[in-house]
Design a protein around this motif. Structure first.
Motif, PDB file in Angstrom:
ATOM      1  N   TYR A 112       0.805  -1.226   0.000  1.00 49.68           N
ATOM      2  CA  TYR A 112       0.000   0.000   0.000  1.00 49.68           C
ATOM      3  C   TYR A 112       0.844   1.284   0.000  1.00 49.68           C
ATOM      4  O   TYR A 112       0.528   2.210  -0.761  1.00 49.68           O
ATOM      5  CB  TYR A 112      -1.012  -0.022   1.144  1.00 49.68           C
ATOM      6  N   PRO A 113       1.907   1.391   0.786  1.00 55.17           N
ATOM      7  CA  PRO A 113       2.720   2.621   0.680  1.00 55.17           C
ATOM      8  C   PRO A 113       3.298   2.812  -0.729  1.00 55.17           C
ATOM      9  O   PRO A 113       3.355   3.941  -1.236  1.00 55.17           O
ATOM     10  CB  PRO A 113       3.827   2.418   1.712  1.00 55.17           C
ATOM     11  N   PHE A 114       3.710   1.719  -1.368  1.00 56.99           N
ATOM     12  CA  PHE A 114       4.169   1.805  -2.755  1.00 56.99           C
ATOM     13  C   PHE A 114       3.034   2.288  -3.647  1.00 56.99           C
ATOM     14  O   PHE A 114       3.214   3.176  -4.500  1.00 56.99           O
ATOM     15  CB  PHE A 114       4.677   0.433  -3.233  1.00 56.99           C
ATOM     16  N   TYR A 115       1.853   1.714  -3.459  1.00 55.09           N
ATOM     17  CA  TYR A 115       0.687   2.109  -4.246  1.00 55.09           C
ATOM     18  C   TYR A 115       0.444   3.612  -4.121  1.00 55.09           C
ATOM     19  O   TYR A 115       0.242   4.302  -5.116  1.00 55.09           O
ATOM     20  CB  TYR A 115      -0.542   1.323  -3.771  1.00 55.09           C
ATOM     21  N   LEU A 116       0.485   4.122  -2.901  1.00 55.69           N
ATOM     22  CA  LEU A 116       0.277   5.553  -2.692  1.00 55.69           C
ATOM     23  C   LEU A 116       1.362   6.380  -3.364  1.00 55.69           C
ATOM     24  O   LEU A 116       1.087   7.460  -3.907  1.00 55.69           O
ATOM     25  CB  LEU A 116       0.200   5.877  -1.199  1.00 55.69           C
ATOM     26  N   SER A 117       2.598   5.893  -3.338  1.00 57.85           N
ATOM     27  CA  SER A 117       3.685   6.637  -3.982  1.00 57.85           C
ATOM     28  C   SER A 117       3.497   6.699  -5.495  1.00 57.85           C
ATOM     29  O   SER A 117       3.963   7.625  -6.146  1.00 57.85           O
ATOM     30  CB  SER A 117       5.046   6.028  -3.635  1.00 57.85           C
ATOM     31  N   GLU A 118       2.800   5.717  -6.042  1.00 56.77           N
ATOM     32  CA  GLU A 118       2.507   5.704  -7.470  1.00 56.77           C
ATOM     33  C   GLU A 118       1.315   6.601  -7.809  1.00 56.77           C
ATOM     34  O   GLU A 118       0.912   6.687  -8.964  1.00 56.77           O
ATOM     35  CB  GLU A 118       2.216   4.271  -7.933  1.00 56.77           C
ATOM     36  N   HIS A 119       0.756   7.251  -6.800  1.00 53.26           N
ATOM     37  CA  HIS A 119      -0.376   8.165  -6.960  1.00 53.26           C
ATOM     38  C   HIS A 119      -0.054   9.510  -6.313  1.00 53.26           C
ATOM     39  O   HIS A 119      -0.871  10.093  -5.605  1.00 53.26           O
ATOM     40  CB  HIS A 119      -1.642   7.557  -6.342  1.00 53.26           C
TER      41      HIS A 119
END
Length: 116
Positions: free
Chosen positions: A27-34
């Motif tokens: 999830y932190p990676f996902y947020l960084s991609e947004h």
């Protein structure tokens, strides 16, 4: 700190989404991609419209509403990624975690944890 607004895009550029062993790691990676606000806004609009289409499917019983339920969510998200975020959606390599991330971010936007 909010990863969606503070994580530099370059940090995630070399990360393979398949390397995460749990959604909580992903999830932190996902947020960084947004990190792009317009991308997050488009995700939110697409997810909201998907919910409207899904509700219409259940109210009308018309199975054809399943198609726009899926298409509208991904269309808005992909416009956000390709047009504004300038990255490939993680859904290409990690579809289930990305789908879960869409709804976790949607929830976090509604709770004010992620800014749009």
């Amino acid at each position: 700190m909010n990863p969606a607004t503070t994580a530099p895009h370059a940090d995630a550029a070399g990360v393979d989404p398949r390397s995460f062993k749990s959604f909580s790691e992903f999830y932190p990676f996902y947020l960084s991609e947004h990190s792009n606000r317009t991308c997050r806004q488009l995700h939110f609009v697409g997810s909201s419209l998907s919910l409207v289409c899904l509700a219409t499917l259940f109210v009308t019983g018309n199975g054809w509403w399943l198609l726009p339920t899926i298409v509208v969510g991904y269309a808005f998200a992909w416009i956000g990624h390709f047009g504004f975020e300038k990255n490939k959606p993680a859904s290409f390599k990690r579809p289930l975690y990305s789908f879960m991330g869409d709804w976790a971010m949607y929830r976090d936007i509604l709770r004010g944890r992620v800014k749009i």
